[in-house]
Design a protein around this motif. Structure first.
Motif, PDB file in Angstrom:
ATOM      1  N   ILE A 131     -13.917   9.574  12.645  1.00  0.00           N
ATOM      2  CA  ILE A 131     -13.433   8.196  12.689  1.00  0.00           C
ATOM      3  C   ILE A 131     -13.412   7.665  11.268  1.00  0.00           C
ATOM      4  O   ILE A 131     -14.371   7.855  10.511  1.00  0.00           O
ATOM      5  CB  ILE A 131     -14.281   7.299  13.618  1.00  0.00           C
ATOM      6  N   SER A 132     -12.296   7.052  10.884  1.00  0.00           N
ATOM      7  CA  SER A 132     -12.116   6.597   9.511  1.00  0.00           C
ATOM      8  C   SER A 132     -11.510   5.203   9.492  1.00  0.00           C
ATOM      9  O   SER A 132     -10.714   4.838  10.378  1.00  0.00           O
ATOM     10  CB  SER A 132     -11.181   7.543   8.742  1.00  0.00           C
ATOM     11  N   TYR A 133     -11.897   4.455   8.479  1.00  0.00           N
ATOM     12  CA  TYR A 133     -11.239   3.185   8.190  1.00  0.00           C
ATOM     13  C   TYR A 133     -10.133   3.463   7.177  1.00  0.00           C
ATOM     14  O   TYR A 133     -10.361   4.118   6.150  1.00  0.00           O
ATOM     15  CB  TYR A 133     -12.235   2.182   7.618  1.00  0.00           C
ATOM     16  N   LEU A 134      -8.924   3.000   7.455  1.00  0.00           N
ATOM     17  CA  LEU A 134      -7.767   3.224   6.600  1.00  0.00           C
ATOM     18  C   LEU A 134      -7.388   1.920   5.914  1.00  0.00           C
ATOM     19  O   LEU A 134      -7.355   0.857   6.543  1.00  0.00           O
ATOM     20  CB  LEU A 134      -6.578   3.723   7.429  1.00  0.00           C
ATOM     21  N   PHE A 135      -7.055   2.006   4.632  1.00  0.00           N
ATOM     22  CA  PHE A 135      -6.646   0.800   3.913  1.00  0.00           C
ATOM     23  C   PHE A 135      -5.655   1.164   2.822  1.00  0.00           C
ATOM     24  O   PHE A 135      -5.550   2.328   2.401  1.00  0.00           O
ATOM     25  CB  PHE A 135      -7.853   0.074   3.316  1.00  0.00           C
ATOM     26  N   SER A 136      -4.911   0.164   2.372  1.00  0.00           N
ATOM     27  CA  SER A 136      -3.893   0.351   1.337  1.00  0.00           C
ATOM     28  C   SER A 136      -4.507   0.026  -0.021  1.00  0.00           C
ATOM     29  O   SER A 136      -4.532  -1.132  -0.442  1.00  0.00           O
ATOM     30  CB  SER A 136      -2.685  -0.560   1.597  1.00  0.00           C
ATOM     31  N   ALA A 137      -5.011   1.046  -0.695  1.00  0.00           N
ATOM     32  CA  ALA A 137      -5.545   0.821  -2.036  1.00  0.00           C
ATOM     33  C   ALA A 137      -4.444   0.389  -2.995  1.00  0.00           C
ATOM     34  O   ALA A 137      -4.683  -0.380  -3.931  1.00  0.00           O
ATOM     35  CB  ALA A 137      -6.228   2.089  -2.542  1.00  0.00           C
ATOM     36  N   PHE A 138      -3.231   0.882  -2.762  1.00  0.00           N
ATOM     37  CA  PHE A 138      -2.075   0.521  -3.574  1.00  0.00           C
ATOM     38  C   PHE A 138      -0.945   0.129  -2.623  1.00  0.00           C
ATOM     39  O   PHE A 138      -0.285   0.986  -2.053  1.00  0.00           O
ATOM     40  CB  PHE A 138      -1.661   1.681  -4.484  1.00  0.00           C
ATOM     41  N   PRO A 139      -0.722  -1.189  -2.429  1.00  0.00           N
ATOM     42  CA  PRO A 139       0.234  -1.651  -1.413  1.00  0.00           C
ATOM     43  C   PRO A 139       1.653  -1.174  -1.676  1.00  0.00           C
ATOM     44  O   PRO A 139       2.076  -0.941  -2.803  1.00  0.00           O
ATOM     45  CB  PRO A 139       0.152  -3.183  -1.537  1.00  0.00           C
ATOM     46  N   THR A 140       2.387  -1.044  -0.572  1.00  0.00           N
ATOM     47  CA  THR A 140       3.820  -0.771  -0.635  1.00  0.00           C
ATOM     48  C   THR A 140       4.546  -2.036  -1.074  1.00  0.00           C
ATOM     49  O   THR A 140       4.160  -3.155  -0.705  1.00  0.00           O
ATOM     50  CB  THR A 140       4.327  -0.336   0.747  1.00  0.00           C
ATOM     51  N   GLN A 141       5.602  -1.882  -1.866  1.00  0.00           N
ATOM     52  CA  GLN A 141       6.432  -3.006  -2.275  1.00  0.00           C
ATOM     53  C   GLN A 141       7.680  -3.061  -1.397  1.00  0.00           C
ATOM     54  O   GLN A 141       8.429  -2.083  -1.313  1.00  0.00           O
ATOM     55  CB  GLN A 141       6.836  -2.869  -3.741  1.00  0.00           C
ATOM     56  N   VAL A 142       7.889  -4.196  -0.734  1.00  0.00           N
ATOM     57  CA  VAL A 142       9.077  -4.428   0.067  1.00  0.00           C
ATOM     58  C   VAL A 142       9.741  -5.711  -0.435  1.00  0.00           C
ATOM     59  O   VAL A 142       9.158  -6.455  -1.229  1.00  0.00           O
ATOM     60  CB  VAL A 142       8.738  -4.544   1.566  1.00  0.00           C
ATOM     61  N   PHE A 143      10.957  -5.966   0.020  1.00  0.00           N
ATOM     62  CA  PHE A 143      11.658  -7.167  -0.420  1.00  0.00           C
ATOM     63  C   PHE A 143      11.239  -8.371   0.425  1.00  0.00           C
ATOM     64  O   PHE A 143      11.109  -8.270   1.651  1.00  0.00           O
ATOM     65  CB  PHE A 143      13.165  -6.962  -0.326  1.00  0.00           C
ATOM     66  N   LYS A 144      11.054  -9.527  -0.246  1.00  0.00           N
ATOM     67  CA  LYS A 144      10.732 -10.755   0.477  1.00  0.00           C
ATOM     68  C   LYS A 144      11.829 -11.070   1.486  1.00  0.00           C
ATOM     69  O   LYS A 144      11.550 -11.397   2.632  1.00  0.00           O
ATOM     70  CB  LYS A 144      10.563 -11.916  -0.499  1.00  0.00           C
ATOM     71  N   ASP A 145      13.077 -10.999   1.045  1.00  0.00           N
ATOM     72  CA  ASP A 145      14.232 -11.179   1.922  1.00  0.00           C
ATOM     73  C   ASP A 145      15.203 -10.042   1.652  1.00  0.00           C
ATOM     74  O   ASP A 145      16.002 -10.107   0.721  1.00  0.00           O
ATOM     75  CB  ASP A 145      14.907 -12.527   1.674  1.00  0.00           C
ATOM     76  N   PRO A 146      15.152  -8.973   2.451  1.00  0.00           N
ATOM     77  CA  PRO A 146      16.020  -7.813   2.184  1.00  0.00           C
ATOM     78  C   PRO A 146      17.505  -8.113   2.324  1.00  0.00           C
ATOM     79  O   PRO A 146      18.338  -7.331   1.845  1.00  0.00           O
ATOM     80  CB  PRO A 146      15.584  -6.799   3.253  1.00  0.00           C
ATOM     81  N   TYR A 147      17.857  -9.242   2.969  1.00  0.00           N
ATOM     82  CA  TYR A 147      19.239  -9.491   3.346  1.00  0.00           C
ATOM     83  C   TYR A 147      19.989 -10.373   2.337  1.00  0.00           C
ATOM     84  O   TYR A 147      21.073 -10.852   2.625  1.00  0.00           O
ATOM     85  CB  TYR A 147      19.276 -10.112   4.746  1.00  0.00           C
ATOM     86  N   GLN A 148      19.442 -10.572   1.157  1.00  0.00           N
ATOM     87  CA  GLN A 148      20.151 -11.233   0.067  1.00  0.00           C
ATOM     88  C   GLN A 148      21.168 -10.263  -0.532  1.00  0.00           C
ATOM     89  O   GLN A 148      20.860  -9.083  -0.727  1.00  0.00           O
ATOM     90  CB  GLN A 148      19.185 -11.672  -1.029  1.00  0.00           C
ATOM     91  N   THR A 149      22.345 -10.736  -0.848  1.00  0.00           N
ATOM     92  CA  THR A 149      23.367  -9.895  -1.467  1.00  0.00           C
ATOM     93  C   THR A 149      23.817 -10.507  -2.780  1.00  0.00           C
ATOM     94  O   THR A 149      23.845 -11.730  -2.949  1.00  0.00           O
ATOM     95  CB  THR A 149      24.594  -9.741  -0.541  1.00  0.00           C
ATOM     96  N   GLY A 150      24.183  -9.624  -3.729  1.00  0.00           N
ATOM     97  CA  GLY A 150      24.738 -10.051  -4.998  1.00  0.00           C
ATOM     98  C   GLY A 150      23.742 -10.653  -5.966  1.00  0.00           C
ATOM     99  O   GLY A 150      24.139 -11.145  -7.031  1.00  0.00           O
ATOM    100  N   VAL A 151      22.457 -10.643  -5.630  1.00  0.00           N
ATOM    101  CA  VAL A 151      21.422 -11.176  -6.513  1.00  0.00           C
ATOM    102  C   VAL A 151      20.263 -10.177  -6.559  1.00  0.00           C
ATOM    103  O   VAL A 151      20.161  -9.277  -5.726  1.00  0.00           O
ATOM    104  CB  VAL A 151      20.908 -12.554  -6.041  1.00  0.00           C
ATOM    105  N   LYS A 152      19.377 -10.361  -7.506  1.00  0.00           N
ATOM    106  CA  LYS A 152      18.198  -9.514  -7.611  1.00  0.00           C
ATOM    107  C   LYS A 152      17.167  -9.966  -6.582  1.00  0.00           C
ATOM    108  O   LYS A 152      16.689 -11.113  -6.620  1.00  0.00           O
ATOM    109  CB  LYS A 152      17.616  -9.584  -9.018  1.00  0.00           C
TER     110      LYS A 152
END
Length: 345
Positions: A131-152
């Motif tokens: 049995i193990s506790y799992l955690f994100s030592a280094f978080p994944t980077q995702v987009f705040k709003d993936p559905y923006q177009t034509g901008v960063k």
């Protein structure tokens, strides 16, 4: 992009479904002697990523911040990086108990960034339960709003924390079972904001929630040094947004060769279907309910004791993942090639 990552980045983000379930090291068994054991692996990798949802980890990201259309597949980005991962275990031989901290070898071959701290206990011929506790030592980077177009597009952290239960050698058999439960949290969830969607429609796109994974594997020793391991896997992604909630059912076939003093090989194939719960509220997606077909594979080779170096191995691997969605925006692809060194102690 930062050039030093914990693991080959693209596969770490995307390929938790396609790894070597058959451990090529002796680290899977509890040692007969009291003391420390473990491994460290490091090297260099080339990574190719196509994704409109993921951009990297907290240690570095890909240059995929812009997309021009909601109706097209994502463009590809290729980057090179370093990687390092490892695990430390301490065993009490008399009680057949072991504590663990780090990246499990099986997870490392899957390019899963999860860090674990846990305990494993051998129960005679009944097998080894962990049995193990799992955690994100280094978080994944995702987009705040993936559905923006034509901008960063701006990114944000996605973390997952939870626990995993394993049972290897169930009742003296060649069956292994695994269950894991993780809470997924996106720090800044703004999906659909740029499109002017209503609050109710934006809630359908929320990515926070819980992931539950169940796996059953059978190790078949077909000949000396040759092991085939078929596995079935079910993942329930119970996300807050109905359009992001899904059930993945997959089959994995792994092959392990350990019949040579100099060479070990591991090869894996994975195929799955990921079926989503609700129709998308995004007009450009034509009211479709997302459905993904997933195909992946990996190959890892170890050359033992190069130049006579005891406990060292040269390791090389190649991995591929493709998610083919009925909504082109969600198509994804990952390719990874890595070369490095592995030290077991």
């Amino acid at each position: 992009m930062k050039r030093y990552l914990l693991a080959p980045l693209a596969s770490a983000v995307m390929m938790a479904s396609t790894g070597a379930v058959a451990d090529v090291s002796p680290l899977d068994a509890i040692p007969q002697d009291t003391g420390f054991s473990g491994y460290v692996a490091f090297g260099a990798a080339s990574n190719k990523l196509e994704s409109n949802m993921v951009t990297g980890t907290s240690l570095g990201d890909f240059d995929n911040e812009r997309t021009s259309s909601l109706t097209k597949s994502p463009s590809s980005e290729t980057e090179s990086s370093g990687f390092i991962n490892g695990e430390v275990r301490y065993t009490w031989a008399n009680s057949r108990t072991q504590v663990v901290l780090g990246n499990d070898m099986v997870d490392a071959l899957r390019y899963d960034l999860a860090t674990q701290i846990g305990v494993r206990q051998e129960f005679g011929n009944s097998g080894v339960v962990g049995i193990s506790y799992l955690f994100s030592a280094f978080p994944t980077q995702v987009f705040k709003d993936p559905y923006q177009t034509g901008v960063k597009r701006s990114d944000t952290d996605q973390t997952s924390n939870g626990f995993r239960i394993t049972w290897d050698g169930i009742i003296g058999s060649n069956f292994d079972a695994m269950m894991s439960f993780r809470e997924v949290d996106v720090d800044d969830e703004f999906s659909g904001t740029a499109l002017g969607l209503s609050a109710a429609d934006r809630r359908l796109l929320e990515r926070d929630g819980d992931d539950s994974t169940f796996e059953l594997l059978y190790r078949w020793n077909v000949a000396k040094g040759h092991t085939i391991a078929p596995a079935i896997r079910y993942i329930d992604r119970d996300r807050d947004g109905g359009a992001m909630r899904s059930e993945e059912t997959g089959f994995q076939l792994s092959y392990l060769y350990s019949g040579s003093q100099k060479w070990n090989f591991s090869a894996n194939l994975y195929a799955a279907n990921d079926d989503y719960d609700k129709r998308s509220p995004i007009p450009a997606f034509n009211n479709k309910k997302r459905d993904d077909d997933i195909l992946g594979g990996s190959f890892t080779a170890f050359y033992n004791e190069p130049m006579g170096w005891k406990d060292w191995r040269v390791m090389a691997s190649a991995a591929y993942y493709e998610g083919d969605s009925n909504i082109s925006f969600y198509d994804s692809e990952v390719r990874n090639f890595s070369l490095g060194m592995f030290y077991a102690f």
